[in-house]
Design a protein around this motif. Structure first.
Motif, short mmCIF file in Angstrom:
data_model
loop_
_atom_site.label_atom_id
_atom_site.label_comp_id
_atom_site.label_asym_id
_atom_site.label_seq_id
_atom_site.Cartn_x
_atom_site.Cartn_y
_atom_site.Cartn_z
N ALA A 32 0.81 -1.22 0.00
CA ALA A 32 0.00 0.00 0.00
C ALA A 32 0.84 1.26 0.00
O ALA A 32 0.43 2.27 0.56
CB ALA A 32 -0.98 -0.01 1.17
N TYR A 33 2.01 1.24 -0.61
CA TYR A 33 2.82 2.45 -0.72
C TYR A 33 3.07 2.81 -2.17
O TYR A 33 2.99 3.97 -2.55
CB TYR A 33 4.16 2.29 0.00
N MET A 34 3.37 1.82 -3.00
CA MET A 34 3.69 2.11 -4.39
C MET A 34 2.48 2.66 -5.14
O MET A 34 2.63 3.42 -6.08
CB MET A 34 4.21 0.85 -5.09
N ILE A 35 1.28 2.30 -4.72
CA ILE A 35 0.09 2.78 -5.41
C ILE A 35 -0.03 4.29 -5.27
O ILE A 35 -0.52 4.98 -6.17
CB ILE A 35 -1.18 2.04 -4.92
N TRP A 36 0.44 4.82 -4.14
CA TRP A 36 0.38 6.27 -3.94
C TRP A 36 1.42 6.98 -4.79
O TRP A 36 1.19 8.09 -5.26
CB TRP A 36 0.54 6.60 -2.45
N ALA A 38 2.28 5.76 -7.69
CA ALA A 38 1.66 5.67 -9.02
C ALA A 38 0.65 6.79 -9.21
O ALA A 38 0.59 7.41 -10.28
CB ALA A 38 0.99 4.30 -9.18
N ALA A 39 -0.14 7.06 -8.20
CA ALA A 39 -1.12 8.15 -8.28
C ALA A 39 -0.41 9.49 -8.46
O ALA A 39 -0.85 10.33 -9.26
CB ALA A 39 -1.99 8.17 -7.03
N ALA A 40 0.69 9.69 -7.74
CA ALA A 40 1.45 10.94 -7.87
C ALA A 40 2.04 11.08 -9.26
O ALA A 40 2.04 12.17 -9.85
CB ALA A 40 2.54 11.00 -6.80
N ILE A 66 3.43 13.60 -4.47
CA ILE A 66 3.75 12.51 -3.53
C ILE A 66 3.31 12.90 -2.13
O ILE A 66 2.65 12.12 -1.44
CB ILE A 66 5.26 12.18 -3.55
N ALA A 67 3.67 14.10 -1.71
CA ALA A 67 3.29 14.55 -0.36
C ALA A 67 1.77 14.56 -0.22
O ALA A 67 1.23 14.08 0.79
CB ALA A 67 3.87 15.93 -0.09
N MET A 68 1.07 15.05 -1.23
CA MET A 68 -0.39 15.11 -1.15
C MET A 68 -1.01 13.71 -1.14
O MET A 68 -1.97 13.45 -0.42
CB MET A 68 -0.95 15.94 -2.31
N SER A 69 -0.45 12.80 -1.92
CA SER A 69 -1.01 11.44 -1.95
C SER A 69 -0.75 10.70 -0.64
O SER A 69 -1.61 9.94 -0.18
CB SER A 69 -0.47 10.65 -3.15
N LEU A 70 0.39 10.95 -0.02
CA LEU A 70 0.67 10.31 1.27
C LEU A 70 -0.24 10.87 2.37
O LEU A 70 -0.71 10.13 3.23
CB LEU A 70 2.14 10.45 1.64
N VAL A 71 -0.50 12.16 2.32
CA VAL A 71 -1.45 12.75 3.28
C VAL A 71 -2.84 12.16 3.04
O VAL A 71 -3.54 11.80 3.99
CB VAL A 71 -1.47 14.29 3.15
N ALA A 72 -3.22 12.02 1.79
CA ALA A 72 -4.52 11.42 1.48
C ALA A 72 -4.59 9.98 1.96
O ALA A 72 -5.63 9.54 2.48
CB ALA A 72 -4.78 11.50 -0.03
N SER A 73 -3.50 9.23 1.82
CA SER A 73 -3.51 7.84 2.28
C SER A 73 -3.67 7.76 3.79
O SER A 73 -4.38 6.89 4.30
CB SER A 73 -2.25 7.10 1.83
N ARG A 74 -3.02 8.65 4.51
CA ARG A 74 -3.16 8.66 5.97
C ARG A 74 -4.58 9.01 6.38
O ARG A 74 -5.13 8.44 7.31
CB ARG A 74 -2.18 9.63 6.61
N GLN A 75 -5.18 9.97 5.69
CA GLN A 75 -6.57 10.34 5.99
C GLN A 75 -7.50 9.17 5.69
O GLN A 75 -8.42 8.89 6.47
CB GLN A 75 -6.98 11.56 5.16
N LEU A 76 -7.27 8.49 4.58
CA LEU A 76 -8.09 7.36 4.21
C LEU A 76 -7.98 6.24 5.25
O LEU A 76 -8.99 5.64 5.64
CB LEU A 76 -7.70 6.84 2.83
N LYS A 77 -6.77 5.97 5.72
CA LYS A 77 -6.59 4.93 6.73
C LYS A 77 -7.22 5.33 8.06
O LYS A 77 -7.65 4.48 8.82
CB LYS A 77 -5.11 4.61 6.92
N ARG A 78 -7.26 6.61 8.35
CA ARG A 78 -7.89 7.06 9.58
C ARG A 78 -9.40 6.92 9.51
O ARG A 78 -10.05 6.48 10.44
CB ARG A 78 -7.51 8.52 9.87
#
Length: 150
Positions: A32-36, A38-40, A66-78
């Motif tokens: 669940a890291y490379m997909i972010w 890929a999105a970036a 990348i920074a925005m997609s990682l923030v989005a991933s953290r929000q999604l997991k929360r």
């Protein structure tokens, strides 16, 4: 030749290729890291297409995406945490809670042994004779906390 490769890499098609490679790596090595990434890369391809950016600008845009997609991933997991099918997987004694065991060595002075399945465990609880049935209520490491059943 080098200029042709660089011009491809810093084109929308180059960024889409990076996105496809990162998505492929996510499939091969799930984490669940490379997909972010890929999105970036895909977002960078769209940005480069719309804004006609220099290679440096594209790298900066990629870093921002990348920074925005990682923030989005953290929000999604929360918001939607990943629930385990087996929450007690790494806590073997948690799986024993509520089960019934047989006292094999009398519990005297608060300590004895119980048989559960094919194993014996140290048990703490009220005094009980060998052969008594007890219910497991908790655990402290490998020591089961029990109470008399009935």
């Amino acid at each position: 030749m080098k200029d042709a490769i660089l011009s491809f890499l810093f084109s929308p098609w180059g960024w889409l290729s990076v996105a496809a490679i990162a998505a492929g790596l996510e499939i091969l090595l799930p984490g669940a890291y490379m997909i972010w990434l890929a999105a970036a890369a895909a977002a960078t391809a769209a940005t480069a297409l719309v804004l006609n950016m220099t290679p440096e600008g594209q790298l900066a845009a990629f870093a921002i995406w990348i920074a925005m997609s990682l923030v989005a991933s953290r929000q999604l997991k929360r918001v939607r945490p990943i629930a385990s099918d087996d929450p007690a997987l790494n806590r073997p004694t948690a799986r024993l809670l509520g089960q019934t065991a047989i006292v094999t060595q009398a519990i005297a002075g608060g300590r004895g042994r119980v048989k559960l399945g094919d194993g014996e465990w140290i048990a703490e609880g009220p005094d009980a004779e060998a052969g008594a049935r007890v219910r497991i209520e908790g655990a402290d490491g490998a020591i089961l906390k029990v109470r008399l059943e009935g």
